[in-house]
Enzyme design. Structure first.
Site, PDB file in Angstrom:
ATOM      1  N   TYR A  55      78.453  41.632  26.401  1.00 26.91           N
ATOM      2  CA  TYR A  55      78.738  42.377  27.631  1.00 26.91           C
ATOM      3  C   TYR A  55      80.174  42.904  27.581  1.00 26.91           C
ATOM      4  CZ  TYR A  55      74.670  39.779  29.485  1.00 26.91           C
ATOM      5  OH  TYR A  55      73.428  39.223  29.685  1.00 26.91           O
ATOM      6  N   ALA A  75      67.262  49.776  47.257  1.00 27.19           N
ATOM      7  CA  ALA A  75      68.498  50.566  47.172  1.00 27.19           C
ATOM      8  C   ALA A  75      68.349  51.798  46.285  1.00 27.19           C
ATOM      9  CB  ALA A  75      69.635  49.696  46.645  1.00 27.19           C
TER      10      ALA A  75
END
Length: 318
Positions: free
Chosen positions: A57, A214
């Site tokens: 990451y 969303a």
């Protein structure tokens, strides 16, 4: 709903809503280090103690971020990180590596990035198809003997591989995507985890944000967001998969709670040992997710969800 559980055969007690940290460094559009550190600190203040990262990451940036945020607070934190997905100096993806020498190097680099002497839970992120699982877990177990790692985990393996791995060294946790639109672990994995006392950790329990309602169109995603290249976020898939959100919203409105809380409550209701690690960079979303423990899904609610959910999700997971 039970708020905590013990990871596998370990003595580590974790909050059943942990925090996935990937989006704080990459993949989901813009991010702000100050905001992320504030969210990490607030999570600990609210009782969250289980945090999930990986060496890939931000190709090390996410581990370094957590090292900075938790400096002086490691006694309040149980940290999981992962190895196997190689990245180049500019972030390019270089494939999978499960060779013992690489595992040792990756672990040492993660320890350095985090600024710790030992990793609580060390996952194989994905299996290198060129290396047998017995050799991979054997190398991981050496890290336990050396004190660099306390417990072992695997990510995205099948039931047979999980059994083979556990025969080499006890596996504490298995991490796999699981949510109302990704239910593959129900086929075999749950049964094996229960049999071997391995904790199941659900990543993307909110369907990468989709199940919260969303994301109504691709316009809701920032440039650079990896979901723009995900098969479940094409215009057609978003339109069809909105049927999942409609069912969740029906339950949410009846209980006067958020859609995110219903989606998370459903995951945790599958059994008392499941842990979920929704990711967020924002304190508001963190607090909303932790509100799941006030949500009770009745047998009737669960039956309605089971009956009403689409039988098929449009688009592959990746």
């Amino acid at each position: 709903m039970k708020p905590t559980t013990t990871l596998g055969h370990s003595t580590l007690t974790v909050n059943r809503i942990g925090l996935g940290c990937m989006g704080m460094s990459e993949f989901y559009g813009s991010f702000d280090e100050k905001e992320s550190i504030n969210t990490l600190h607030k999570a600990v203040d609210l009782g969250v103690n289980f945090f999930d990262t990986a060496d890939m990451y931000g190709w090390g940036a996410n581990e370094r971020l957590l090292g900075k945020a938790f400096n002086g607070r490691w006694d309040e934190v149980i940290l999981a990180t992962k190895f196997a997905i190689m990245r180049g100096p500019n972030g390019e993806f270089l494939g999978l590596n499960g060779k013992p020498e690489y595992i040792r190097q990756a672990c040492d680099q993660s320890l350095q990035n985090l600024g710790v002497e030992s990793i609580d839970l060390y996952y194989m992120h994905r299996q290198d198809p060129k290396v047998e699982i017995e050799e991979i877990v054997g190398a991981m177990s050496e890290l336990v003997k050396q004190g660099k790692v306390k417990h072992l985990g695997l990510s995205e393996v099948n039931a047979a591989t999980l059994r083979r791995a556990h025969a080499v060294h006890p596996i504490t946790a298995l991490q796999t995507e699981y949510s109302l639109w990704s239910r593959e672990p129900e086929d075999e994995i749950f049964e094996v985890c229960q049999e071997l006392s391995i904790t199941f950790v659900a990543y993307s329990p909110l369907g990468r944000g989709f199940l919260t309602g969303a994301i109504k169109s691709r316009a809701d995603l920032e440039p650079g967001d990896f979901r723009l290249n995900n098969p479940r976020f094409t215009d057609e898939a978003i339109s069809e998969n909105s049927k999942f959100v409609e069912v969740i919203d029906q339950i949410a409105q009846s209980k006067k709670v958020s859609k995110a809380q219903v989606a998370l409550a459903w995951v945790l209701s599958q059994n008392d040992e499941i842990v979920a690690i929704p990711g967020t960079r924002k304190v508001q979303r963190l607090e909303e997710n932790l509100g799941v423990f006030k949500v009770e899904l009745s047998e009737a609610d669960l039956a309605l969800i089971q009956k009403s959910m689409p039988s098929e999700t449009i688009g592959n997971r990746y």
